[in-house]
Design an enzyme around this catalytic site. Sequence first.
Site, PDB file in Angstrom:
ATOM      1  N   SER A  21      -0.522   3.519   2.100  1.00 48.73           N
ATOM      2  CA  SER A  21      -1.081   4.733   1.801  1.00 48.73           C
ATOM      3  C   SER A  21      -2.276   5.175   2.989  1.00 48.73           C
ATOM      4  O   SER A  21      -2.776   5.989   2.700  1.00 48.73           O
ATOM      5  CB  SER A  21      -1.984   4.643   0.409  1.00 48.73           C
ATOM      6  OG  SER A  21      -3.126   3.644   0.347  1.00 48.73           O
ATOM      7  N   LYS A  25      -9.544   3.014   1.497  1.00 49.12           N
ATOM      8  CA  LYS A  25      -9.378   4.651   1.531  1.00 49.12           C
ATOM      9  C   LYS A  25     -10.448   5.137   2.688  1.00 49.12           C
ATOM     10  O   LYS A  25     -11.319   4.592   3.048  1.00 49.12           O
ATOM     11  CB  LYS A  25      -9.474   5.229   0.194  1.00 49.12           C
ATOM     12  CG  LYS A  25      -8.572   4.463  -0.853  1.00 49.12           C
ATOM     13  CD  LYS A  25      -7.131   4.852  -0.528  1.00 49.12           C
ATOM     14  CE  LYS A  25      -6.387   4.101  -1.832  1.00 49.12           C
ATOM     15  NZ  LYS A  25      -4.926   4.088  -1.599  1.00 49.12           N
TER      16      LYS A  25
END
Length: 236
Positions: A44, A87
Amino acid sequence: MKDKKELSKQHRLMREIIETVILTILMFVIINLAVQNYDVDGPSMEPSLHNKERIMVDKVSYHLHDPARGDVVVFVAPPDPALNYVKRIIGVPGDVITIQGTTVKINNTVLQETYVDPSYQGNPYQPIVNKVVPKDQYFVMGDDRKNSSDSRLWGFVPRQNIIGRAALVYWPLNDNNSGFLPDVSSVFAHVPTNATRTDNLSGNVHLVSSTSGEGGVIFFAIPGVFLVCSRCKKKR
């Protein structure tokens, strides 16, 4: 006289050995408090971070300043505290977030996100309109927008959940993104501070498992500082 000189040499040698051992242990402890290694598990953060890469996380910088937009951070995952996620910070406390399709706005400014490759662009989640980031919370997203479980799905990351800033990729060598993570602050340079932020403040998943900017310089300089101090002591 000769025996005394030999004893003096042996004494100095033993002292230097003991000092070196103590210094090595001290450096090891301090470095482990300042940095931590993580293994990337999942896609991701592509193409910024690849699956199975090893990254070094700076745990010192955020004791000196707050996390900033664009920082890649490792944190305890709000959906599952047994896991760590990695992230990118998109919104900081007080920011107003709007995400419609692949368009991301911060304080009514559209981001031109150079770190998002067009082949990874996408948004499987519902639109977000004028959502204010609360005090001591952060809005994070994966760079692979099609395959990231992030704040679009489960909300904000509390400040206390943030472990540190991902500073560099150190394994494997000679990969296309090895070395220090690039500074992307220019993407957010034209984002205005929300004029009403002080009034608004109130109190496939990309995982990492445990195995740098201004802060990076600090923690990489630690060993050198101790070595210099040791040398100075010996010269005296």
